[in-house]
Scaffold this motif. Structure first.
Motif: not given
Lengths: 90, 318
Positions: A9, A50, A54, B2, B5-6, B42, B46
């Protein structure tokens, strides 16, 4: 497995960041449009990753929406700018 | 992990927004805006707001993109600098700034104070079986808060009416392109049914999962725009009454339904529980058709406006 998803990602997101260089510098509109197509494809890949990460499969619908609409921009650019050139010549 | 990514998404979105606002040329600005739309979609995905992500993907990447590219061509021709380089008005700047500050304050006020117990979330979830659909967002949009959705359908219609009022309707009559390239023809023949089917899929999916009328409308509108670009001006080719019925069907049926049940003693836009599911599906379908027709018409109008202005003006030597 989680590390794999996140690495892929991040790699794809960094690809988008690199593509921004072409958006900023691209001499013609067509160059920039191709980068937008790259963004669309990469964005779809990020969404699919994703969705796996997720566990939310509805994200695939977002990817489908991106996918079917990507063609519209290209056709619009080709047609609109082509018909404009004709109008200018006449 | 993660969090990477955020944070990357957050930085990217803000960076793109700032870059887009400060871009020196129009093409840079437009294409940075597309990238911004992608980052936003995106980010919504998310955050778990899949409905918003689909809407963002459809509207920003599809409809807005087409409108902006079409507009970009109008501004591509070099024009005299005198009319654009106007000095900004001082009072306007102050008023705009003050308005923005007030707006930010109100927005912060609304977001900062989350009511105890999560606000209306529990109430919405409790009433879900009576709403006729299984997806909470659709239930809120088309049952609990139908009034807002009804007005939103009206806003799209209003935008089109404003265009009619400023430019006249006769622009729709002109054919757009002559001979169609065989490759383009095949692409359009392939993608029109695909867009229609995906739109219908999203519309029906709205009952149980993220999706719904607005997203479907953009996809159907995209099919109309595609046909228009390929030289089949579908909207302009229809008889006048069909266009009128198509444009007002969603708005009108919504209102009619509200009044019919109001005469039966219930509140405005309150559906009987037994038929709620079917009624919502009909309302959504008609609303999607109307919005799709309006989006196609808006694009056809802008496209036709340019063709008309190109013919009327003296052509550029370039």
């Amino acid at each position: 497995m989680e590390a794999f998803f996140i690495t892929v990602c991040l790699f794809l997101l960094l690809n988008i960041c690199l593509g921004l260089v072409r958006v900023w510098r691209g001499p013609t509109v067509a160059d920039r449009l191709l980068t937008t197509q790259l963004f669309g494809t990469t964005g779809m890949a990020v969404l699919i990753i994703l969705a796996g990460y997720l566990g939310e499969l509805t994200l695939l619908n977002v990817a489908i929406t991106f996918n079917v609409l990507a063609i519209l921009l290209v056709i619009c650019l080709v047609q609109v700018w082509k018909s404009g050139a004709k109008g200018g010549e006449a | 992990m993660s969090v990477w990514i955020d944070s990357l998404l957050a930085v990217l979105a803000v960076f793109l927004a700032v870059r887009c606002l400060l871009a020196p040329t129009l093409p840079q600005c437009v294409f940075l805006f597309f990238a911004f739309g992608l980052a936003l979609a995106l980010a919504w995905a998310r955050l778990g707001a899949v409905d918003v992500a689909i809407a963002e993907a459809a509207i920003a990447a599809g409809f807005l993109g087409v409108l902006l590219i079409d507009a970009l061509r109008d501004f591509a021709a070099p024009r005299t600098h005198g009319e654009t380089a106007q000095k900004p008005h001082f009072l306007t700047q102050v008023l705009l700034g003050a308005g923005l500050v007030v707006f930010l304050y109100v927005a912060l006020e609304a977001v900062w104070n989350v009511p105890d117990g999560g606000g209306l979330t529990a109430l919405a979830a409790d009433n879900l079986p009576r709403s006729g659909v299984d997806h909470p967002v659709t239930a809120v949009l088309l049952n609990y808060r139908s009034y807002d959705t009804w007005l939103e359908v009206g806003v799209v219609l209003m935008a089109l009416l404003a265009l009619f009022a400023t430019g006249g309707k006769e622009l729709f009559r002109r054919p757009v392109v002559g001979a169609v390239d065989p490759l383009l023809r095949q692409v359009i023949l392939f993608f029109t049914p695909v867009l229609f089917l995906v739109g219908a899929f999203l519309l029906y999916l709205g009952k149980t999962e993220p999706g719904g009328a607005f997203q479907a409308a953009v996809l159907w509108g995209a099919a109309g725009i595609l046909l228009h670009l390929g030289g089949w001006p579908v909207f302009a080719a229809m008889p006048r009454w069909t266009r009128q019925v198509l444009l007002t069907a969603g708005f009108g049926f919504f209102l009619l339904l509200g009044f019919i049940f109001m005469s039966g003693g219930s509140a405005l836009f309150e559906y009987p529980v037994a038929y709620a599911g079917v009624l919502i599906l009909i309302v959504e379908t008609l609303a999607a058709l109307s919005i799709a027709a309006a989006l196609t018409a808006i694009f056809a109008y802008f496209n036709g406006m340019k063709a008309a202005s190109v013919e009327n003006e003296i052509p550029d030597p370039s």
